[in-house]
Write an enzyme that holds these catalytic residues in place. Structure first.
Site, PDB file in Angstrom:
ATOM      1  N   SER A 148       1.485  -7.362  -0.883  1.00 46.22           N
ATOM      2  CA  SER A 148       2.192  -8.369  -0.068  1.00 46.22           C
ATOM      3  C   SER A 148       1.325  -9.556   0.337  1.00 46.22           C
ATOM      4  O   SER A 148       1.849 -10.557   0.826  1.00 46.22           O
ATOM      5  CB  SER A 148       2.819  -7.736   1.172  1.00 46.22           C
ATOM      6  OG  SER A 148       1.905  -7.589   2.218  1.00 46.22           O
ATOM      7  N   THR A 181       1.601  -4.227   4.374  1.00 46.37           N
ATOM      8  CA  THR A 181       1.384  -4.561   5.793  1.00 46.37           C
ATOM      9  C   THR A 181       0.918  -6.005   5.993  1.00 46.37           C
ATOM     10  O   THR A 181       1.126  -6.578   7.053  1.00 46.37           O
ATOM     11  CB  THR A 181       0.323  -3.630   6.416  1.00 46.37           C
ATOM     12  OG1 THR A 181      -0.890  -3.748   5.674  1.00 46.37           O
ATOM     13  CG2 THR A 181       0.784  -2.189   6.444  1.00 46.37           C
ATOM     14  N   ASP A 182       0.273  -6.588   4.953  1.00 49.00           N
ATOM     15  CA  ASP A 182      -0.414  -7.871   5.168  1.00 49.00           C
ATOM     16  C   ASP A 182       0.502  -9.010   5.598  1.00 49.00           C
ATOM     17  O   ASP A 182       0.128  -9.825   6.447  1.00 49.00           O
ATOM     18  CB  ASP A 182      -1.179  -8.276   3.902  1.00 49.00           C
ATOM     19  CG  ASP A 182      -2.417  -7.411   3.687  1.00 49.00           C
ATOM     20  OD1 ASP A 182      -2.837  -6.735   4.644  1.00 49.00           O
ATOM     21  OD2 ASP A 182      -2.968  -7.411   2.567  1.00 49.00           O
ATOM     22  N   THR A 212       0.836  -1.207   0.000  1.00 53.16           N
ATOM     23  CA  THR A 212       0.000   0.000   0.000  1.00 53.16           C
ATOM     24  C   THR A 212       0.866   1.250   0.000  1.00 53.16           C
ATOM     25  O   THR A 212       0.494   2.270  -0.572  1.00 53.16           O
ATOM     26  CB  THR A 212      -0.906  -0.020   1.251  1.00 53.16           C
ATOM     27  OG1 THR A 212      -1.804  -1.116   1.124  1.00 53.16           O
ATOM     28  CG2 THR A 212      -1.699   1.267   1.401  1.00 53.16           C
TER      29      THR A 212
HETATM   30  N1  ASP Z   1      -2.615  -5.493   0.725  1.00 54.92           N
HETATM   31  C1  ASP Z   1      -1.600  -4.514   1.074  1.00 54.92           C
HETATM   32  C2  ASP Z   1      -0.258  -5.236   1.088  1.00 54.92           C
HETATM   33  O1  ASP Z   1      -0.009  -5.956   2.013  1.00 54.92           O
HETATM   34  C3  ASP Z   1      -1.915  -3.915   2.387  1.00 54.92           C
HETATM   35  C4  ASP Z   1      -0.945  -2.889   2.882  1.00 54.92           C
HETATM   36  O2  ASP Z   1       0.159  -2.741   2.440  1.00 54.92           O
HETATM   37  O3  ASP Z   1      -1.343  -2.176   3.847  1.00 54.92           O
HETATM   38  O4  ASP Z   1       0.521  -5.079   0.193  1.00 54.92           O
END
Ligand code: ASP
Length: 326
Positions: free
Chosen positions: A66, A99-100, A20
């Site tokens: 991610s 973050t995932d 993200t």
């Molecule tokens: N789906 C995103 C990822 O993990 C979520 C994020 O980065 O907050 O790449």
């Protein structure tokens, strides 16, 4: 791709993997309807001043959401980290990440590299195109940690808080302060570029043999995670055993059971897990509780990984199987 962003005698390398933090939405008011992994890592550094005397180097390792993280990308990331960490003038590494699965990558890199310099994962909960993106401050904080004398090991930085790779967990779906360290608590805080350390950094270990094994591996041992819950059954475990007995190419080699409480399992799942273990499948119980660790008992028939969460226990088990030559 590599770019020198600022001038200085010591270097901090920023490796981009997507997420993200590199996400783009069609309008600035949209914090959730974006596509992750769009903005290049060099652009994420635009407008960020390097600490005095520091050169920032940007390198794109991958450009993904991610949630889709793979062993192949982890291999490449471990190699690029090792490459840069070996250079005397590199103080540390920052990795921009979604973050995932950030906690999984952090644990993997700590287990494989156990670096004596800091490797700092950072992220964002809002895309780069947001009205008030959180990524730039997180990157700035991560660079400060990567350049901190005495810092070492793999850590994560989000919303001004530094978490150890061993403890970090994504705990919130939406808030900017989306990570926690459970019982262990944060490792440090970053305040206006200065790092206030609360406890020990993750320590270096002799990781070289594991590193060599991991980067030369052509495949990753298949380890599945199954959750114990009300009404759980053993049918999926039994099906995996049958598949293995039939000699399927990518048959399961390990099972992590996300157990209730202090490592307890529904009796049907437990019976199936014991059958699987008897067939040579490595079985580990990790707690599905978000805090605490499993306190093992002498007569436990299935081992536990202490405080590791199911996703981290899966990585630990896969690395164990890999180093055992599975
Ligand atoms: N789906 C995103 C990822 O993990 C979520 C994020 O980065 O907050 O790449």
């Amino acid at each position: 791709m590599r770019e020198i962003i600022q001038g200085g005698t010591r270097r901090v390398v920023v490796l981009g993997t997507g997420g993200t933090i590199a996400g783009r939405a069609s309008h600035s008011g949209d914090n959730i309807g974006y596509t992750a992994g769009q903005v290049g890592v060099a652009d994420l550094l635009g407008g960020i001043d390097a600490p005095e005397g520091t050169t920032l180097i940007a390198e794109q390792v991958s450009q993904i959401d991610s949630k889709d993280m793979s062993f192949e990308i982890w291999q490449k990331l471990a190699q690029r980290c090792a490459h840069w960490l070996a250079k005397a003038d590199v103080a540390g590494i920052v990795i921009t990440h979604g973050t995932d699965t950030l906690e999984e990558t952090a644990y993997f890199l700590q287990a494989v590299l156990a670096p004596s310099k800091p490797v700092v994962l950072t992220c964002a909960m809002r895309p780069a195109t947001a009205l008030a993106p959180d990524g730039p401050q997180n990157v700035r904080d991560a660079i400060a940690v990567a350049g901190t004398p005495g810092a070492q090991g793999v850590v994560a930085v989000c919303a001004g808080t530094v978490h150890s790779a061993f403890d970090v967990q994504k705990t919130h779906t939406y808030r900017l302060d989306a990570f926690g360290s459970g019982d262990g608590g944060p490792l440090a805080y970053v305040e206006e570029g200065s790092v206030r350390v609360l406890r020990n950094w993750p320590g270096p270990q002799a990781a070289a043999p594991l590193f060599d094994r991991v980067v030369s591996a052509t495949s990753w041992p298949r380890v599945e995670i199954l959750v114990s819950h009300a009404g759980a059954r053993g049918a999926i475990v039994d099906a995996l055993v049958v598949e293995r007995k039939r000699g399927a190419v990518d048959a399961v080699q390990g099972l992590v059971l996300a157990a209730t409480g202090n490592g307890t399992l529904h009796h049907e799942l437990e019976a199936a897990a014991l059958r699987a273990q008897a067939e040579g499948i490595a079985v580990v119980r990790a707690t599905r509780c978000t805090q605490g660790r499993i306190l093992g008992k002498p007569n436990d028939a299935l081992r536990d990984p202490g405080s590791l969460t199911p996703v981290k226990a899966r990585i630990a088990l896969a690395l164990e199987l890999l180093s055992a030559g599975a």
